[in-house]
Design a protein around this motif. Structure first.
Motif, PDB file in Angstrom:
ATOM      1  N   LEU A  89       0.823  -1.204   0.000  1.00  0.00           N
ATOM      2  CA  LEU A  89       0.000   0.000   0.000  1.00  0.00           C
ATOM      3  C   LEU A  89       0.859   1.257   0.000  1.00  0.00           C
ATOM      4  CD1 LEU A  89      -2.536  -1.094   2.752  1.00  0.00           C
ATOM      5  CD2 LEU A  89      -3.100  -0.774   0.346  1.00  0.00           C
ATOM      6  N   GLU A  90       0.368   2.284  -0.678  1.00  0.00           N
ATOM      7  CA  GLU A  90       1.054   3.572  -0.666  1.00  0.00           C
ATOM      8  C   GLU A  90       0.886   4.197   0.718  1.00  0.00           C
ATOM      9  OE1 GLU A  90       0.713   7.864  -2.923  1.00  0.00           O
ATOM     10  OE2 GLU A  90       0.172   6.047  -4.037  1.00  0.00           O
ATOM     11  N   GLU A  91       2.004   4.444   1.388  1.00  0.00           N
ATOM     12  CA  GLU A  91       1.980   4.846   2.796  1.00  0.00           C
ATOM     13  C   GLU A  91       1.206   6.137   3.053  1.00  0.00           C
ATOM     14  OE1 GLU A  91       5.946   4.859   4.297  1.00  0.00           O
ATOM     15  OE2 GLU A  91       6.271   2.726   3.903  1.00  0.00           O
ATOM     16  N   SER A  92       1.326   7.110   2.157  1.00  0.00           N
ATOM     17  CA  SER A  92       0.651   8.387   2.381  1.00  0.00           C
ATOM     18  C   SER A  92      -0.869   8.233   2.386  1.00  0.00           C
ATOM     19  CB  SER A  92       1.062   9.396   1.306  1.00  0.00           C
ATOM     20  OG  SER A  92       0.675   8.941   0.018  1.00  0.00           O
ATOM     21  N   LYS A  93      -1.361   7.245   1.648  1.00  0.00           N
ATOM     22  CA  LYS A  93      -2.806   7.036   1.573  1.00  0.00           C
ATOM     23  C   LYS A  93      -3.339   6.247   2.780  1.00  0.00           C
ATOM     24  CE  LYS A  93      -3.073   7.142  -3.482  1.00  0.00           C
ATOM     25  NZ  LYS A  93      -3.411   6.361  -4.695  1.00  0.00           N
ATOM     26  N   ILE A  94      -2.468   5.474   3.421  1.00  0.00           N
ATOM     27  CA  ILE A  94      -2.898   4.698   4.589  1.00  0.00           C
ATOM     28  C   ILE A  94      -3.396   5.641   5.683  1.00  0.00           C
ATOM     29  CG2 ILE A  94      -2.143   3.145   6.427  1.00  0.00           C
ATOM     30  CD1 ILE A  94      -0.116   1.965   4.451  1.00  0.00           C
ATOM     31  N   SER A 154       5.324  -1.763   5.271  1.00  0.00           N
ATOM     32  CA  SER A 154       5.200  -2.653   4.114  1.00  0.00           C
ATOM     33  C   SER A 154       3.856  -3.389   4.114  1.00  0.00           C
ATOM     34  CB  SER A 154       6.352  -3.664   4.111  1.00  0.00           C
ATOM     35  OG  SER A 154       6.436  -4.310   2.868  1.00  0.00           O
ATOM     36  N   LEU A 155       2.779  -2.634   4.337  1.00  0.00           N
ATOM     37  CA  LEU A 155       1.444  -3.231   4.427  1.00  0.00           C
ATOM     38  C   LEU A 155       0.878  -3.554   3.053  1.00  0.00           C
ATOM     39  CD1 LEU A 155      -0.158  -0.995   7.209  1.00  0.00           C
ATOM     40  CD2 LEU A 155       1.072  -3.164   7.453  1.00  0.00           C
ATOM     41  N   THR A 156       0.126  -4.646   2.988  1.00  0.00           N
ATOM     42  CA  THR A 156      -0.508  -5.046   1.734  1.00  0.00           C
ATOM     43  C   THR A 156      -2.024  -4.862   1.756  1.00  0.00           C
ATOM     44  OG1 THR A 156      -0.573  -7.321   2.554  1.00  0.00           O
ATOM     45  CG2 THR A 156       1.257  -6.731   1.100  1.00  0.00           C
ATOM     46  N   GLU A 176     -11.987   6.504  -4.308  1.00  0.00           N
ATOM     47  CA  GLU A 176     -11.752   7.877  -4.790  1.00  0.00           C
ATOM     48  C   GLU A 176     -10.266   8.227  -4.762  1.00  0.00           C
ATOM     49  OE1 GLU A 176     -12.772  12.277  -3.065  1.00  0.00           O
ATOM     50  OE2 GLU A 176     -14.440  10.855  -3.100  1.00  0.00           O
ATOM     51  N   ILE A 177      -9.536   7.728  -3.761  1.00  0.00           N
ATOM     52  CA  ILE A 177      -8.104   8.041  -3.681  1.00  0.00           C
ATOM     53  C   ILE A 177      -7.238   6.966  -4.355  1.00  0.00           C
ATOM     54  CG2 ILE A 177      -8.401   9.414  -1.588  1.00  0.00           C
ATOM     55  CD1 ILE A 177      -7.231   7.099   0.031  1.00  0.00           C
ATOM     56  N   GLY A 178      -7.896   6.041  -5.058  1.00  0.00           N
ATOM     57  CA  GLY A 178      -7.146   5.107  -5.900  1.00  0.00           C
ATOM     58  C   GLY A 178      -6.924   3.717  -5.354  1.00  0.00           C
ATOM     59  N   PHE A 179      -7.668   3.331  -4.325  1.00  0.00           N
ATOM     60  CA  PHE A 179      -7.539   1.985  -3.783  1.00  0.00           C
ATOM     61  C   PHE A 179      -8.593   1.044  -4.375  1.00  0.00           C
ATOM     62  CE2 PHE A 179      -5.407   3.580   0.327  1.00  0.00           C
ATOM     63  CZ  PHE A 179      -4.166   3.121  -0.082  1.00  0.00           C
ATOM     64  N   TRP A 180      -8.338  -0.247  -4.236  1.00  0.00           N
ATOM     65  CA  TRP A 180      -9.302  -1.298  -4.573  1.00  0.00           C
ATOM     66  C   TRP A 180     -10.019  -1.702  -3.299  1.00  0.00           C
ATOM     67  CZ3 TRP A 180      -9.211  -6.065  -2.178  1.00  0.00           C
ATOM     68  CH2 TRP A 180     -10.038  -7.059  -2.704  1.00  0.00           C
ATOM     69  N   THR A 181     -11.309  -2.075  -3.378  1.00  0.00           N
ATOM     70  CA  THR A 181     -12.039  -2.494  -2.184  1.00  0.00           C
ATOM     71  C   THR A 181     -12.850  -3.757  -2.441  1.00  0.00           C
ATOM     72  OG1 THR A 181     -14.054  -1.223  -2.653  1.00  0.00           O
ATOM     73  CG2 THR A 181     -12.286  -0.087  -1.457  1.00  0.00           C
ATOM     74  N   ASP A 182     -13.134  -4.476  -1.371  1.00  0.00           N
ATOM     75  CA  ASP A 182     -14.022  -5.643  -1.416  1.00  0.00           C
ATOM     76  C   ASP A 182     -14.811  -5.661  -0.116  1.00  0.00           C
ATOM     77  OD1 ASP A 182     -14.917  -8.300  -2.547  1.00  0.00           O
ATOM     78  OD2 ASP A 182     -14.044  -8.984  -0.652  1.00  0.00           O
ATOM     79  N   ALA A 201      -6.993  -2.471  -0.697  1.00  0.00           N
ATOM     80  CA  ALA A 201      -5.653  -2.759  -1.217  1.00  0.00           C
ATOM     81  C   ALA A 201      -5.367  -1.828  -2.387  1.00  0.00           C
ATOM     82  CB  ALA A 201      -5.554  -4.220  -1.647  1.00  0.00           C
ATOM     83  N   GLU A 202      -4.159  -1.904  -2.904  1.00  0.00           N
ATOM     84  CA  GLU A 202      -3.808  -1.072  -4.055  1.00  0.00           C
ATOM     85  C   GLU A 202      -4.686  -1.420  -5.256  1.00  0.00           C
ATOM     86  OE1 GLU A 202      -1.857   1.485  -4.801  1.00  0.00           O
ATOM     87  OE2 GLU A 202      -1.213   1.694  -2.712  1.00  0.00           O
ATOM     88  N   LYS A 203      -5.002  -0.425  -6.061  1.00  0.00           N
ATOM     89  CA  LYS A 203      -5.819  -0.641  -7.249  1.00  0.00           C
ATOM     90  C   LYS A 203      -5.114  -1.607  -8.195  1.00  0.00           C
ATOM     91  CE  LYS A 203      -8.902   1.990 -10.191  1.00  0.00           C
ATOM     92  NZ  LYS A 203      -9.346   3.354 -10.581  1.00  0.00           N
TER      93      LYS A 203
END
Length: 344
Positions: A89-94, A154-156, A176-182, A201-203
Motif C-alpha cells: 500500500l502507498e503509505e501516504s494514503k494509509i 510494508s502493508l498489503t 476515490e483516492i485510488g484503492f481497490w475495495t471488497d 488494497a492497491e488498485k
C-alpha cells in the motif's frame, strides 16, 4: 525470473480456500501429494494472509509450496519463506484511510492490517479472543499510532469493520483516492455484532492479476485451472477464460456470479466454465477427479508421442525378397535412395 528449487510445472491448480476446499478432509492431503508427483503445482489463492494459510497447511499437513495471499497482493514461497512478488500500500494514503475511518465514527478496535504474512490488530478483549488460536496475529495497544509512525510497515491490506453505511462510505472514499475495495459480511470480532467487512488494497490488486503473474513466472507446460466460489474469485475466473483455461465454480455460489462468469465465457468464446456440485468436502472430490483425468490424458499423449515417426523422414521402397511387393521403411533425410534385398 528463475526460482531456486523449482522445476517447470506441468500444470498449476489455483484454488480458493474458504468455501471452496476443505483442508480437514484427510484425503485432500493425499490428493495434493499425487498432484505434486505428477509435476503439478497447487496454489491456494485466497483473501487470507499468508501466515494464516501456512498455519493451516502445517496443522492439516497439506503439502503447499506456493501461496497467493491478501487477494493477490503477495505471492510467497512457503518453503524458503521468501516473497516472490508483492505490491504494498502507498503509505501516504494509509493515513488518509485511518483518518477518514475516525471521521465516519469507526471503532478503532475494528481496524486490522497485514504485511502479507502477519496480521496486526488491537488488544481489545474480543479481538484477542477472535485471534486466540492464530499464531500470526500481532497485537498493538494503539494500532493507528503504530501504523502512522511507521512501526508497522510494508502493508498489503487494510481491513475495516462496522455498519453497512460506514463501510460503504469508506469504500467510496478508498476508491476515490485510488484503492481497490471488497466488501462482505464478517464474524469479526463477534458474529452477534453483525458487522460488515471492507478490505482495502492497491488498485489493480486481485486474484486475476496474481494468476497472470504466477503463470509468467512458472510457465506451466499444460496451463492451469482456477477453482473458487466468491466474488473475489471473479478476476481469476476471467483470467482463466482469457487464457483459454478452465474456470471451476462452486454450484452454491451466488447465482449472479455464476451467470456473470458464464456470460463472460460466451462473449470471449474461449476457455471452459465448470459448475462443481457442492458436497460435504466442497471441491475436494472434483479436484481428485480432475487430477485422474489429467493423469490419464498425459499417459495417452505420452503413448502417442512414442508411436510418432521421426520428423521429416522420407519413405523408401524395401522389397523383402526378390519378386515380392515392396514394403516401406523410414530413411533419414539426405541418405541416398537404394534397394535392399535379402540374401538367400
Amino acid at each position: 525470473m528463475k526460482l531456486k528449487g523449482f522445476a517447470r510445472p506441468n500444470i498449476i491448480a489455483f484454488f480458493d480456500k474458504d468455501g471452496t476446499t476443505d483442508w480437514k478432509d484427510s484425503e485432500f492431503r493425499t490428493t495434493l501429494q499425487l498432484f505434486n508427483k505428477m509435476g503439478g503445482l497447487a496454489i491456494p489463492t485466497t483473501g487470507r494472509t499468508g501466515g494464516d494459510v501456512e498455519q493451516d497447511a502445517k496443522k492439516y499437513k497439506v503439502p503447499i509450496r506456493v501461496v497467493i495471499a491478501d487477494n493477490g497482493a503477495i505471492i510467497i514461497d512457503e518453503q524458503s519463506n521468501e516473497t516472490i512478488d508483492k505490491i504494498k500500500l502507498e503509505e501516504s494514503k494509509i493515513a488518509q484511510i485511518l483518518d477518514k475511518f475516525e471521521e465516519v465514527g469507526g471503532n478503532k478496535d475494528l481496524i486490522r492490517v497485514t504485511d502479507g504474512k502477519n496480521i496486526y490488530a488491537t488488544t481489545d478483549r474480543e479481538v484477542r479472543k477472535y485471534y486466540k488460536n492464530n499464531k500470526v496475529a500481532r497485537f498493538s495497544h494503539d494500532l493507528r499510532k503504530d501504523i502512522k509512525s511507521g512501526n508497522i510497515e510494508s502493508l498489503t491490506k487494510i481491513t475495516l469493520a462496522g455498519s453497512k453505511d460506514q463501510m460503504q462510505e469508506m469504500a467510496d472514499f478508498a476508491e476515490e483516492i485510488g484503492f481497490w475495495t471488497d466488501m462482505d459480511k464478517t464474524k469479526f470480532p463477534a458474529k452477534r455484532q453483525q458487522n460488515i467487512r471492507l478490505d482495502i488494497a492497491e488498485k489493480g490488486i486481485n486474484k486475476g492479476r496474481a494468476v497472470k503473474r504466477t503463470n509468467e513466472i512458472f510457465n506451466p507446460i499444460d496451463g492451469y485451472i482456477c477453482i473458487g466460489n466468491g466474488w473475489n474469485d471473479l478476476s481469476m475466473f476471467k483470467q482463466a477464460i482469457d487464457d483459454g483455461m478452465v474456470a471451476a465454480i462452486m454450484g452454491d455460489s451466488s447465482r449472479e456470479l455464476i451467470e456473470e462468469v458464464k456470460k463472460y465465457q460466451r462473449d470471449i468464446g474461449k476457455g471452459r466454465v465448470i459448475i462443481i456440485p457442492p458436497e460435504k468436502e466442497r471441491a475436494n472430490n472434483f479436484f481428485r477427479s480432475f487430477i485422474k483425468l489429467y493423469q490419464q490424458r498425459r499417459e495417452e499423449e505420452q503413448k502417442k508421442s512414442r508411436r510418432k515417426r521421426l520428423p521429416n523422414v522420407e519413405r523408401i521402397d524395401v522389397p523383402r525378397t526378390l519378386g515380392e511387393k515392396s514394403q516401406t521403411m523410414d530413411r533419414r533425410p539426405n541418405s541416398p535412395r537404394r534397394n535392399i534385398t535379402e540374401e538367400r
